[in-house]
Design an enzyme around this catalytic site. Sequence first.
Site, short mmCIF file in Angstrom:
data_model
loop_
_atom_site.label_atom_id
_atom_site.label_comp_id
_atom_site.label_asym_id
_atom_site.label_seq_id
_atom_site.Cartn_x
_atom_site.Cartn_y
_atom_site.Cartn_z
N GLN A 7 36.42 41.92 48.06
CA GLN A 7 36.28 40.62 47.44
C GLN A 7 37.64 39.94 47.32
O GLN A 7 38.49 40.40 46.56
CB GLN A 7 35.66 40.78 46.04
N GLY A 8 37.84 38.85 48.05
CA GLY A 8 39.09 38.11 47.99
C GLY A 8 38.92 36.82 47.20
O GLY A 8 38.89 35.73 47.77
N GLU B 147 27.47 40.71 40.37
CA GLU B 147 28.54 41.65 40.05
C GLU B 147 28.42 42.12 38.60
O GLU B 147 28.50 43.30 38.30
CB GLU B 147 29.90 40.98 40.30
N SER C 39 40.41 36.49 43.52
CA SER C 39 41.56 36.24 42.62
C SER C 39 42.84 35.95 43.40
O SER C 39 43.06 36.47 44.48
CB SER C 39 41.80 37.47 41.74
N SER D 145 40.22 45.00 45.66
CA SER D 145 39.88 46.42 45.66
C SER D 145 39.39 46.84 47.04
O SER D 145 38.64 46.11 47.69
CB SER D 145 38.78 46.71 44.64
C1 LIG Z 1 41.07 47.18 38.74
C2 LIG Z 1 40.85 45.76 39.12
C3 LIG Z 1 40.16 45.46 40.28
C4 LIG Z 1 39.98 44.14 40.66
N1 LIG Z 1 39.33 43.89 41.84
C5 LIG Z 1 39.24 42.61 42.28
C6 LIG Z 1 38.69 42.32 43.56
O1 LIG Z 1 38.29 43.22 44.30
N2 LIG Z 1 38.67 41.05 43.98
C7 LIG Z 1 39.10 40.01 43.20
O2 LIG Z 1 39.01 38.88 43.63
N3 LIG Z 1 39.62 40.24 41.98
C8 LIG Z 1 39.71 41.51 41.50
N4 LIG Z 1 40.28 41.76 40.26
C9 LIG Z 1 40.87 40.64 39.52
C10 LIG Z 1 40.20 40.28 38.21
O3 LIG Z 1 39.04 39.57 38.42
C11 LIG Z 1 41.22 39.48 37.38
O4 LIG Z 1 42.24 40.36 37.01
C12 LIG Z 1 40.62 38.86 36.15
O5 LIG Z 1 39.75 37.83 36.50
C13 LIG Z 1 41.69 38.31 35.20
O6 LIG Z 1 42.59 37.47 35.85
P1 LIG Z 1 44.17 37.68 35.68
O7 LIG Z 1 44.47 39.08 36.02
O8 LIG Z 1 44.86 36.63 36.45
O9 LIG Z 1 44.46 37.50 34.14
P2 LIG Z 1 44.65 36.12 33.37
O10 LIG Z 1 43.55 35.21 33.71
O11 LIG Z 1 46.03 35.67 33.52
O12 LIG Z 1 44.39 36.59 31.88
C14 LIG Z 1 45.42 37.05 31.02
C15 LIG Z 1 44.86 37.08 29.61
O13 LIG Z 1 44.50 35.76 29.22
C16 LIG Z 1 43.16 35.73 28.77
N5 LIG Z 1 42.56 34.43 29.07
C17 LIG Z 1 42.65 33.73 30.22
N6 LIG Z 1 41.95 32.58 30.13
C18 LIG Z 1 41.39 32.57 28.90
C19 LIG Z 1 40.56 31.64 28.19
N7 LIG Z 1 40.14 30.51 28.73
N8 LIG Z 1 40.19 31.95 26.92
C20 LIG Z 1 40.60 33.11 26.35
N9 LIG Z 1 41.39 34.02 26.97
C21 LIG Z 1 41.79 33.74 28.23
C22 LIG Z 1 42.49 36.86 29.50
O14 LIG Z 1 41.34 37.31 28.81
C23 LIG Z 1 43.59 37.92 29.51
O15 LIG Z 1 43.61 38.61 28.30
C24 LIG Z 1 40.46 43.09 39.85
C25 LIG Z 1 41.15 43.40 38.68
C26 LIG Z 1 41.36 44.70 38.30
C27 LIG Z 1 42.10 44.98 37.04
#
Ligand SMILES: Cc1cc2nc3c(=O)[nH]c(=O)nc-3n(C[C@H](O)[C@H](O)[C@H](O)COP(=O)(O)OP(=O)(O)OC[C@H]3O[C@@H](n4cnc5c(N)ncnc54)[C@H](O)[C@@H]3O)c2cc1C
Lengths: 343, 409
Positions: B128-129, B249, B131, B165
């Site tokens: 899944q691409g 998902e 993020s 992932s």
């Molecule tokens: C192990 C793992 C596997 C993953 N696999 C994939 C994958 O295969 N494909 C893919 O596309 N993505 C994948 N992801 C990405 C995942 O979907 C993102 O990490 C997630 O959506 C959070 O985005 P971010 O890491 O940019 O955090 P951010 O969005 O920067 O969040 C940081 C903090 O801010 C908080 N926050 C942000 N916006 C708000 C809001 N509006 N209100 C309140 N709090 C807020 C969040 O809750 C968090 O605590 C994976 C992540 C992990 C950890």
Amino acid sequence: MDFRPTQDQLALAGAVRDVLGKHPAPGTPGQDGPEPGVGGVAGALWRDLAELGIFGVRVPEADGGLGLGHPESVHVFEELGRSLATGPFTATALAATLLPEYAAGRHRVGLGDLTGGAPQLLEHLDALDALLVIEIVDGETPGVAGHSQVLRVEPIELRADAVPHPVDPRVPLHRLRQKPLRGEIVGDAGTADALLREGALLTAAYQVGIAAVLTERAVAYAKQRTQFGRAIGSFQAVKHLCADMFARAELARAAVHSAAVQLADEAVGSDGADLPAAAAAVSAAKLLADDAAVANARAAIQVHGGMGCTWEMGLHFYLKRAWALSLAYGRAAEHADLISESL
Amino acid sequence: MQLRDTPAQQRFREELRAWLRAVLPTLDRQPSQDDWPARRSYDSHWQALLHQAGYAGLNWPAEYGGRGATPTEHLIFLEESELAGAPYVGVNFVGLLHAGPTLIAEAGPEQRERHIPAILRGEEIWCQGFSEPDAGSDLAALRTRAVLDSDGEHYVVNGRKIWTSHAEVADFCELLVRTGPPDGPKHQGITWLIMPMDTPGLTLRPLKTAGGSTEFSEMILEDVRIPVANRVGNEGDGWRIAMVTFAFERGTGFVAEVVWARRRLLEIAALARENATWEDSEIRRRIARLAAEFDALWALVKRNVSEAEHSADGIPGPGSSVFKLRFSEARQHLDDLHAEVRGRDSLAFDDDLCTYDGEPGYERLRSLAYTIAAGTSQVQRNIIGERILGLPKEPKEPSAASAAKGDGR
Ligand SMILES: Cc1cc2nc3c(=O)[nH]c(=O)nc-3n(C[C@H](O)[C@H](O)[C@H](O)COP(=O)(O)OP(=O)(O)OC[C@H]3O[C@@H](n4cnc5c(N)ncnc54)[C@H](O)[C@@H]3O)c2cc1C
């Protein structure tokens, strides 16, 4: 009453922080420090801290120590926790209170508490020059058998196997195959209790350091990271995570300082009548500090989102250390039981 | 309202049990957590066995090789497989649990023909691409650009994806790109593409997790040419389709893990009795509370499945956020409890760190991501508050240039 830290205490903490700043541990900002040496201990850091006298904080000046007390010790150990300094710091400082030859930090001393039953995991064994072992005395001798005592043991005489995959990758572990057969008795049950109590206090201080530095890191990230066109710290959900982290760290620090002062009063003081109160205060400090360190590590990871889950960001090092330390010198449940007995 | 199997469901359950009893002992030991090629072949072998036996894609249409069974039978399948200790989907997670279902719901006939049977046979691995470094929770802010080439038949894609992932072993990627103008309305210019992972211009940079596994990667896309024929749905309709992907998902992606967690809880209770931590009433009560929680989560799954089964499109509703929120937190409590019962044993991983499925120290670290991946707990709470409960959104900063419209991920 003036419960504020003194200028001298702050200056000591500042000096320790300066030294630690020159030897950043992996996972902390500016983390490209050298890989730790034998047994997971960075030799240069150890030497520089020894020079400051941190192993002999509570050792009388006449014996080569700083001649200070518990309140100063906890300031030092909070700094060690902030920097995630790795090595047998607690055990060596404890050993120095018993055997002043260790005050200068020329030797590394470990501690194994064998009173709690298996499994016996020893930290940093390869780096140790000596090991204190707390064990229950076997045999029949009235007044001694069934009580604990403190032994000094030569590490090379131990039969122990390296653990291939410790969860905290910076702290090498060995699994003890059998109780040490030989050792010099250096303390009785009372000494053992005092060591474990002070160990709980210093560990609590280290945990406060973890809790506090992670609060700062999470807050800084929440101010800088933007999503939805604004700093994530402006979302209440994130703001409250940070606020809870801060509150946990502050509360735990207050408990640690309070326990340090109570233990110090008891030590200088009279007949030990207040010992139960001081002991309960140490238990309270350990319980709250363990909670603060573990909960703040989790919260810091949550605030960092996907970044928090990476090896690179290094927050996991703090969590792993916080987990390990909450199992050292009494777990939360044991300290809660101790507190309840004092009520 | 009832929970009993129909006679047909009962028969299905018994046949499946018998099959699992016969086939599970023939499997090899699971490969170690970082041996990705071995993990791929292990998971694919299992999927191929399921396919031969008619248990692949239970609720997928029969015309594409699925069984055309009801969601309830699918649930029975997940429950029985997990109870029997069958392998989990592993690297087939994306293909089976959200890319495949999304293709069935949204893709054209040729795309379905091309991919669905291959996913079912375990021959095609997906990732899944979605993020990006600056588009996590605010996924709609994604900036990876896709520009139509002058040949009119390809998109030329440039940008960076992160946290992908299983990218290392994947054949295809569900890729979200921006086809609209960079400064246009952010939810409108998004398109859902199928990217073959062997396309020139794609570079992977593996990232290590807190548990030390290289389970995800950063993907750097430089002039990656993707055929227009690989577009799912219309140009600019990608946000809506991504919401469908999320529904699967979150709604069905973690269902089997509830059964796993419930089974793990029994192991923890057995261990506690063995090492006497059971005498601690706090431990006993924590175990009991989690049992209640996982049973209720399983009941919630049944409710969600029943609702999806009787809805027009079969897509799980926003109730899946409730499940995602509570399951991920309960899952973390489970791993903490396990560590507590293991005591100082929890300071070391298994000596031969050979399984990636179930080693307690590793699971505890892995579960840190549960409240973050697939939408953070904070964002799930926002979705529950705003989309289910209709509470007003947080006030925006007056200075905020780009307004936050629609949902986070
Ligand atoms: C192990 C793992 C596997 C993953 N696999 C994939 C994958 O295969 N494909 C893919 O596309 N993505 C994948 N992801 C990405 C995942 O979907 C993102 O990490 C997630 O959506 C959070 O985005 P971010 O890491 O940019 O955090 P951010 O969005 O920067 O969040 C940081 C903090 O801010 C908080 N926050 C942000 N916006 C708000 C809001 N509006 N209100 C309140 N709090 C807020 C969040 O809750 C968090 O605590 C994976 C992540 C992990 C950890």
